[in-house]
Design a protein around this motif. Structure first.
Motif, PDB file in Angstrom:
ATOM      1  N   GLY A  52       0.653  -1.473  -0.105  1.00 48.18           N
ATOM      2  CA  GLY A  52      -0.037   0.013  -0.081  1.00 48.18           C
ATOM      3  C   GLY A  52       0.944   1.273   0.098  1.00 48.18           C
ATOM      4  O   GLY A  52       0.558   2.251  -0.730  1.00 48.18           O
ATOM      5  N   SER A  53       1.923   1.337   0.762  1.00 52.00           N
ATOM      6  CA  SER A  53       2.730   2.464   1.097  1.00 52.00           C
ATOM      7  C   SER A  53       3.692   2.712  -0.437  1.00 52.00           C
ATOM      8  O   SER A  53       3.741   3.673  -0.909  1.00 52.00           O
ATOM      9  CB  SER A  53       3.786   2.177   2.053  1.00 52.00           C
ATOM     10  N   LEU A  54       4.118   1.451  -1.090  1.00 49.31           N
ATOM     11  CA  LEU A  54       4.764   1.233  -2.388  1.00 49.31           C
ATOM     12  C   LEU A  54       3.767   1.911  -3.541  1.00 49.31           C
ATOM     13  O   LEU A  54       4.264   2.655  -4.554  1.00 49.31           O
ATOM     14  CB  LEU A  54       5.122   0.057  -2.700  1.00 49.31           C
ATOM     15  N   ARG A  55       2.422   1.576  -3.185  1.00 46.92           N
ATOM     16  CA  ARG A  55       1.566   1.919  -4.392  1.00 46.92           C
ATOM     17  C   ARG A  55       1.332   3.453  -4.466  1.00 46.92           C
ATOM     18  O   ARG A  55       1.184   4.059  -5.306  1.00 46.92           O
ATOM     19  CB  ARG A  55       0.041   1.373  -4.036  1.00 46.92           C
ATOM     20  N   LYS A  56       1.624   4.026  -3.032  1.00 50.40           N
ATOM     21  CA  LYS A  56       1.350   5.340  -3.086  1.00 50.40           C
ATOM     22  C   LYS A  56       2.551   6.170  -3.609  1.00 50.40           C
ATOM     23  O   LYS A  56       2.556   7.416  -4.236  1.00 50.40           O
ATOM     24  CB  LYS A  56       1.229   6.101  -1.558  1.00 50.40           C
ATOM     25  N   ASN A  57       3.737   5.587  -3.727  1.00 54.96           N
ATOM     26  CA  ASN A  57       4.936   6.300  -3.974  1.00 54.96           C
ATOM     27  C   ASN A  57       4.988   6.050  -5.636  1.00 54.96           C
ATOM     28  O   ASN A  57       6.125   6.468  -6.482  1.00 54.96           O
ATOM     29  CB  ASN A  57       6.286   5.690  -3.425  1.00 54.96           C
ATOM     30  N   ALA A  58       4.225   4.819  -6.340  1.00 56.94           N
ATOM     31  CA  ALA A  58       4.580   4.727  -7.694  1.00 56.94           C
ATOM     32  C   ALA A  58       4.253   5.794  -8.504  1.00 56.94           C
ATOM     33  O   ALA A  58       4.833   6.032  -9.551  1.00 56.94           O
ATOM     34  CB  ALA A  58       3.618   3.537  -8.039  1.00 56.94           C
ATOM     35  N   ASP A  59       3.407   6.747  -7.972  1.00 56.19           N
ATOM     36  CA  ASP A  59       3.077   7.951  -8.830  1.00 56.19           C
ATOM     37  C   ASP A  59       4.266   8.930  -8.820  1.00 56.19           C
ATOM     38  O   ASP A  59       4.781   9.503  -9.841  1.00 56.19           O
ATOM     39  CB  ASP A  59       1.782   8.689  -8.401  1.00 56.19           C
ATOM     40  N   ILE A  94      12.187   5.417  -3.429  1.00 55.01           N
ATOM     41  CA  ILE A  94      11.645   6.344  -3.165  1.00 55.01           C
ATOM     42  C   ILE A  94      11.059   6.284  -1.493  1.00 55.01           C
ATOM     43  O   ILE A  94      10.676   7.006  -0.780  1.00 55.01           O
ATOM     44  CB  ILE A  94      10.452   7.045  -4.090  1.00 55.01           C
ATOM     45  N   TYR A  95      10.649   4.994  -1.676  1.00 55.39           N
ATOM     46  CA  TYR A  95      10.021   4.580  -0.168  1.00 55.39           C
ATOM     47  C   TYR A  95      10.940   4.742   1.107  1.00 55.39           C
ATOM     48  O   TYR A  95      12.104   4.283   1.224  1.00 55.39           O
ATOM     49  CB  TYR A  95       9.654   3.298  -0.475  1.00 55.39           C
ATOM     50  N   ARG A  96      10.400   5.397   2.235  1.00 57.71           N
ATOM     51  CA  ARG A  96      11.189   5.431   3.366  1.00 57.71           C
ATOM     52  C   ARG A  96      10.488   4.944   4.471  1.00 57.71           C
ATOM     53  O   ARG A  96       9.822   5.552   5.061  1.00 57.71           O
ATOM     54  CB  ARG A  96      11.451   6.906   3.690  1.00 57.71           C
ATOM     55  N   LYS A 103      12.534  -1.790   6.231  1.00 51.59           N
ATOM     56  CA  LYS A 103      13.499  -1.204   5.871  1.00 51.59           C
ATOM     57  C   LYS A 103      14.389  -2.208   5.011  1.00 51.59           C
ATOM     58  O   LYS A 103      14.725  -2.175   4.194  1.00 51.59           O
ATOM     59  CB  LYS A 103      14.759  -0.711   7.016  1.00 51.59           C
ATOM     60  N   ALA A 104      14.555  -3.476   5.888  1.00 48.70           N
ATOM     61  CA  ALA A 104      15.282  -4.666   4.984  1.00 48.70           C
ATOM     62  C   ALA A 104      14.491  -4.984   3.659  1.00 48.70           C
ATOM     63  O   ALA A 104      15.167  -5.526   3.083  1.00 48.70           O
ATOM     64  CB  ALA A 104      15.346  -5.746   6.010  1.00 48.70           C
ATOM     65  N   ALA A 105      13.107  -5.147   4.002  1.00 50.81           N
ATOM     66  CA  ALA A 105      12.460  -5.644   2.759  1.00 50.81           C
ATOM     67  C   ALA A 105      12.812  -4.444   1.685  1.00 50.81           C
ATOM     68  O   ALA A 105      12.727  -5.054   0.408  1.00 50.81           O
ATOM     69  CB  ALA A 105      11.072  -5.866   3.038  1.00 50.81           C
ATOM     70  N   ALA A 106      12.643  -3.125   1.962  1.00 53.99           N
ATOM     71  CA  ALA A 106      12.851  -2.209   0.913  1.00 53.99           C
ATOM     72  C   ALA A 106      14.183  -2.238   0.368  1.00 53.99           C
ATOM     73  O   ALA A 106      14.141  -1.887  -0.912  1.00 53.99           O
ATOM     74  CB  ALA A 106      12.683  -0.701   1.542  1.00 53.99           C
ATOM     75  N   ALA A 110      14.755  -2.838  -3.514  1.00 52.79           N
ATOM     76  CA  ALA A 110      15.561  -1.973  -4.643  1.00 52.79           C
ATOM     77  C   ALA A 110      16.901  -2.721  -5.118  1.00 52.79           C
ATOM     78  O   ALA A 110      17.251  -2.197  -6.267  1.00 52.79           O
ATOM     79  CB  ALA A 110      16.481  -0.732  -3.492  1.00 52.79           C
ATOM     80  N   LEU A 111      17.329  -3.716  -4.604  1.00 52.84           N
ATOM     81  CA  LEU A 111      18.465  -4.501  -5.167  1.00 52.84           C
ATOM     82  C   LEU A 111      17.826  -5.568  -6.280  1.00 52.84           C
ATOM     83  O   LEU A 111      18.561  -6.201  -6.757  1.00 52.84           O
ATOM     84  CB  LEU A 111      19.354  -5.137  -4.229  1.00 52.84           C
TER      85      LEU A 111
END
Length: 113
Positions: A52-59, A94-96, A103-106, A110-111
């Motif tokens: 859900g948080s990633l979905r918001k950052n997709a735009d 972009i996700y923080r 954080k580990a999943a992000a 990213a990698l």
């Protein structure tokens, strides 16, 4: 049930879930954000939260993904958006998150590209 057996079964179930999600993405080349999060090692509930948080950052990342249809057992078909690992990596930069597990999943997302 014996506690050690319960722990072993939970570990095996989590590992199986992660492997299935990762192989689904590898097989098709795309997956929903929740599938990418599960492949990164999160549980289903945490994956939905992060997705859900990633979905918001997709735009913000300018990523659109591919529109598709998802089917669930005994449920209606619904539209979903599937992303490539490179698109998810662009969103994950972009996700923080604040929680250490997120954080580990992000970092894994990213990698992944």
């Amino acid at each position: 049930m014996i506690r050690s057996n319960r722990t072993r079964r939970a570990t095996l179930k989590a590992r199986t879930r992660t492997q299935r999600a990762a192989s689904r993405i590898a097989r098709h080349g795309v997956g929903t954000l929740a599938t990418h999060c599960i492949a990164a090692g999160l549980g289903v509930k945490e994956a939905r939260t992060v997705a859900g948080s990633l979905r918001k950052n997709a735009d913000k990342a300018g990523v659109t993904g591919q529109t598709g249809t998802s089917y669930a057992k005994n449920a209606k078909a619904r539209t979903c958006t599937r992303y490539t690992p490179a698109e998810v990596a662009a969103i994950a930069v972009i996700y923080r998150p604040r929680k250490p597990a997120y954080k580990a999943a992000a970092a894994k997302l990213a990698l992944a590209a």
